[in-house]
Write a protein that holds these residues in place. Structure first.
Motif, PDB file in Angstrom:
ATOM      1  N   LEU A 114      -1.621  30.556  67.747  1.00  0.00           N
ATOM      2  CA  LEU A 114      -1.647  30.824  69.051  1.00  0.00           C
ATOM      3  C   LEU A 114      -2.823  30.042  69.743  1.00  0.00           C
ATOM      4  N   SER A 115      -3.939  29.787  69.225  1.00  0.00           N
ATOM      5  CA  SER A 115      -4.794  29.128  69.982  1.00  0.00           C
ATOM      6  C   SER A 115      -5.127  27.608  69.617  1.00  0.00           C
ATOM      7  N   SER A 116      -4.782  27.106  68.347  1.00  0.00           N
ATOM      8  CA  SER A 116      -5.299  25.850  68.129  1.00  0.00           C
ATOM      9  C   SER A 116      -4.473  24.738  68.696  1.00  0.00           C
ATOM     10  N   SER A 117      -5.139  23.899  69.381  1.00  0.00           N
ATOM     11  CA  SER A 117      -4.729  22.484  70.211  1.00  0.00           C
ATOM     12  C   SER A 117      -3.755  21.571  68.942  1.00  0.00           C
ATOM     13  N   LEU A 118      -3.862  21.864  67.913  1.00  0.00           N
ATOM     14  CA  LEU A 118      -3.100  21.043  66.976  1.00  0.00           C
ATOM     15  C   LEU A 118      -1.609  21.222  67.378  1.00  0.00           C
ATOM     16  N   TYR A 119      -1.248  22.408  67.865  1.00  0.00           N
ATOM     17  CA  TYR A 119       0.367  22.718  68.028  1.00  0.00           C
ATOM     18  C   TYR A 119       0.706  22.342  69.484  1.00  0.00           C
ATOM     19  N   SER A 120      -0.245  21.822  70.420  1.00  0.00           N
ATOM     20  CA  SER A 120       0.168  21.823  71.756  1.00  0.00           C
ATOM     21  C   SER A 120       0.773  20.461  72.188  1.00  0.00           C
ATOM     22  N   SER A 121       0.875  19.342  71.178  1.00  0.00           N
ATOM     23  CA  SER A 121       1.633  18.399  71.839  1.00  0.00           C
ATOM     24  C   SER A 121       3.043  18.190  71.262  1.00  0.00           C
ATOM     25  N   GLY A 122       3.782  17.725  72.144  1.00  0.00           N
ATOM     26  CA  GLY A 122       5.339  17.513  71.624  1.00  0.00           C
ATOM     27  C   GLY A 122       5.953  18.897  71.708  1.00  0.00           C
ATOM     28  N   MET A 123       7.118  18.731  71.287  1.00  0.00           N
ATOM     29  CA  MET A 123       7.995  20.184  71.260  1.00  0.00           C
ATOM     30  C   MET A 123       7.742  20.734  69.907  1.00  0.00           C
ATOM     31  N   LEU A 124       7.804  22.091  70.114  1.00  0.00           N
ATOM     32  CA  LEU A 124       7.731  22.775  68.489  1.00  0.00           C
ATOM     33  C   LEU A 124       9.184  23.374  68.383  1.00  0.00           C
ATOM     34  N   VAL A 125       9.280  23.049  67.029  1.00  0.00           N
ATOM     35  CA  VAL A 125      10.584  23.827  66.320  1.00  0.00           C
ATOM     36  C   VAL A 125      10.155  24.816  65.047  1.00  0.00           C
ATOM     37  N   ALA A 126      10.660  25.795  65.328  1.00  0.00           N
ATOM     38  CA  ALA A 126      10.216  26.863  64.320  1.00  0.00           C
ATOM     39  C   ALA A 126      11.406  27.160  63.355  1.00  0.00           C
ATOM     40  N   TRP A 127      11.088  27.551  62.153  1.00  0.00           N
ATOM     41  CA  TRP A 127      12.117  28.158  61.096  1.00  0.00           C
ATOM     42  C   TRP A 127      11.562  29.090  60.269  1.00  0.00           C
ATOM     43  N   ASP A 128      12.481  30.042  59.779  1.00  0.00           N
ATOM     44  CA  ASP A 128      11.986  30.939  58.914  1.00  0.00           C
ATOM     45  C   ASP A 128      13.060  31.022  57.693  1.00  0.00           C
ATOM     46  N   PRO A 129      12.559  31.211  56.494  1.00  0.00           N
ATOM     47  CA  PRO A 129      13.587  31.217  55.314  1.00  0.00           C
ATOM     48  C   PRO A 129      14.203  32.569  55.263  1.00  0.00           C
ATOM     49  N   ALA A 130      15.471  32.456  55.849  1.00  0.00           N
ATOM     50  CA  ALA A 130      16.352  33.612  55.825  1.00  0.00           C
ATOM     51  C   ALA A 130      16.959  33.683  54.587  1.00  0.00           C
ATOM     52  N   PRO A 131      17.396  35.083  54.041  1.00  0.00           N
ATOM     53  CA  PRO A 131      17.913  35.324  52.789  1.00  0.00           C
ATOM     54  C   PRO A 131      19.258  34.571  52.778  1.00  0.00           C
ATOM     55  N   PHE A 132      19.629  34.198  51.363  1.00  0.00           N
ATOM     56  CA  PHE A 132      20.850  33.674  51.262  1.00  0.00           C
ATOM     57  C   PHE A 132      21.773  34.303  51.680  1.00  0.00           C
ATOM     58  N   SER A 133      22.595  33.587  52.612  1.00  0.00           N
ATOM     59  CA  SER A 133      23.871  34.168  53.187  1.00  0.00           C
ATOM     60  C   SER A 133      23.828  35.425  54.227  1.00  0.00           C
ATOM     61  N   SER A 134      22.659  35.687  54.808  1.00  0.00           N
ATOM     62  CA  SER A 134      22.595  36.740  55.692  1.00  0.00           C
ATOM     63  C   SER A 134      23.297  36.093  57.040  1.00  0.00           C
ATOM     64  N   ASP A 135      23.609  37.155  57.690  1.00  0.00           N
ATOM     65  CA  ASP A 135      24.231  36.760  59.058  1.00  0.00           C
ATOM     66  C   ASP A 135      22.945  36.919  60.227  1.00  0.00           C
ATOM     67  N   LEU A 136      23.049  36.453  61.250  1.00  0.00           N
ATOM     68  CA  LEU A 136      22.076  36.198  62.252  1.00  0.00           C
ATOM     69  C   LEU A 136      21.481  37.618  62.791  1.00  0.00           C
ATOM     70  N   ASN A 137      22.135  38.896  62.782  1.00  0.00           N
ATOM     71  CA  ASN A 137      21.560  39.927  63.011  1.00  0.00           C
ATOM     72  C   ASN A 137      20.806  40.660  61.922  1.00  0.00           C
ATOM     73  N   GLU A 138      21.145  40.312  60.485  1.00  0.00           N
ATOM     74  CA  GLU A 138      20.535  40.867  59.530  1.00  0.00           C
ATOM     75  C   GLU A 138      19.059  40.060  59.419  1.00  0.00           C
ATOM     76  N   TRP A 139      19.215  38.713  59.809  1.00  0.00           N
ATOM     77  CA  TRP A 139      17.944  38.121  59.726  1.00  0.00           C
ATOM     78  C   TRP A 139      16.915  38.530  60.835  1.00  0.00           C
ATOM     79  N   TYR A 140      17.536  38.532  62.102  1.00  0.00           N
ATOM     80  CA  TYR A 140      16.661  38.951  63.408  1.00  0.00           C
ATOM     81  C   TYR A 140      16.073  40.251  62.902  1.00  0.00           C
ATOM     82  N   ASN A 141      16.575  41.056  62.173  1.00  0.00           N
ATOM     83  CA  ASN A 141      15.817  42.209  61.747  1.00  0.00           C
ATOM     84  C   ASN A 141      15.101  42.295  60.428  1.00  0.00           C
TER      85      ASN A 141
END
Ligand code: NCC
Length: 276
Positions: A114-141
């Motif tokens: 949240l505070s490091s300047s390392l992440y402040s240049s350019g666009m950020l794209v995040a990802w999370d290793p969702a469990p195999f074959s889970s749907d979007l709602n399942e993943w969100y929760n």
């Protein structure tokens, strides 16, 4: 929206000032959602298309590569997680167009996301290793790490920076491509950030150069170019199906074997160059 809001918050006994207050709250929430929520337009509309793109793996073999100038000469440059440029410009350049980060980096205290300047240049794209074959709602929760909480916190602190979250189906579509191209069963874990970033750039660029994903003659047990920690699993894979990823990238390479050997450089075509 006003009429929906009115229906939800209004009943006949309510005074007009009370209604006004409630409406104000609805509008404020709506504005906050727009301001700190997910971007309205798809990522491929927000940036690009680019002619040439560089994907900079974080491999230890980038150390002493002197590839910095060549990398910066691309129209767009992708970097990963906590990989720095400051102090390493000669080897990895200084331009950052996109930084792809996993949800662990966003959440672990060591990375000061949240505070490091390392992440402040350019666009950020995040990802999370969702469990195999889970749907979007399942993943969100049930995300692996609190990606949404951290996303909202970051957006509040840096509302001007473009910030996307990868749809988990991309991980598994890519995983399926890996499996379909291999004779043996591969582990059901998502591909590494490196391959995700490479495929992302193949959808934004005419030509993609990937650096030190396939190790050059500088191949080393050093995990990252920016740390002195050694572990061969960083290059060969453990959790991520990294060896299979590298095999697939080698098969897609349109550049020479000398480019791989001398510079760890792979040349991949953008998807827009395919006629299918
Ligand atoms: O190490 P990491 O990746 O941040 O590296 C980014 C991408 O570069 C490629 N790479 C890296 C090192 C190496 N020797 N050879 C390589 O080819 C890989 O494609 C890699 O994806 C990740 O994929 O998100 C990963 O993240 C780290 C870690 O979470 C972050 O660095 C933050 O500390 C993972 N390490 C651990 O969980 C301990 C790593 O497995 C994958």
């Amino acid at each position: 929206d006003f009429f929906v809001a009115k229906k939800v918050i209004w009943n006949d006994e309510m005074s007009s000032s009370m209604l006004g207050k409630r409406l104000k709250k609805v509008v404020q929430n709506y504005q906050a959602m727009n301001k700190y929520g997910l971007p309205a337009q798809p990522l491929t509309t927000a940036i690009g298309p680019f002619k040439t793109c560089a994907v900079v793996s974080s491999a230890g073999s980038l150390r002493n590569s002197k590839l910095g100038k060549e990398i910066d000469a691309h129209d767009a440059v992708v970097r990963f997680n906590a990989a720095p440029t400051i102090g390493f410009e000669k080897d990895v350049g200084s331009k950052t167009t996109v930084r792809l980060i996993n949800s662990q980096v966003m959440s672990s205290e060591d990375h000061h996301f949240l505070s490091s300047s390392l992440y402040s240049s350019g666009m950020l794209v995040a990802w999370d290793p969702a469990p195999f074959s889970s749907d979007l709602n399942e993943w969100y929760n049930k995300t692996d790490y609190p990606i949404f909480k951290q996303y909202q916190r970051y957006r509040r602190l840096h509302p001007q920076q473009q910030f996307y979250i990868l749809h988990p189906s991309m991980e598994w579509q890519l995983w399926k491509q890996l499996q379909d191209n291999m004779a043996e069963p591969i582990q059901k874990n998502p591909p590494s950030s490196g391959l995700l970033g490479t495929v992302l750039m193949m959808s934004l660029c005419d030509v993609v150069h990937v650096y030190e994903f396939l190790p050059s003659r500088r191949k080393t047990e050093l995990c990252h170019y920016y740390q002195n920690f050694k572990d061969a699993a960083c290059t060969m894979g453990a959790y991520h199906p990294l060896l299979y990823e590298k095999n697939l990238v080698k098969r897609m390479n349109q550049g020479s074997d000398e480019d791989i050997y001398n510079h760890g450089k792979v040349t991949l075509p953008g998807f827009n160059t395919f006629d299918c």
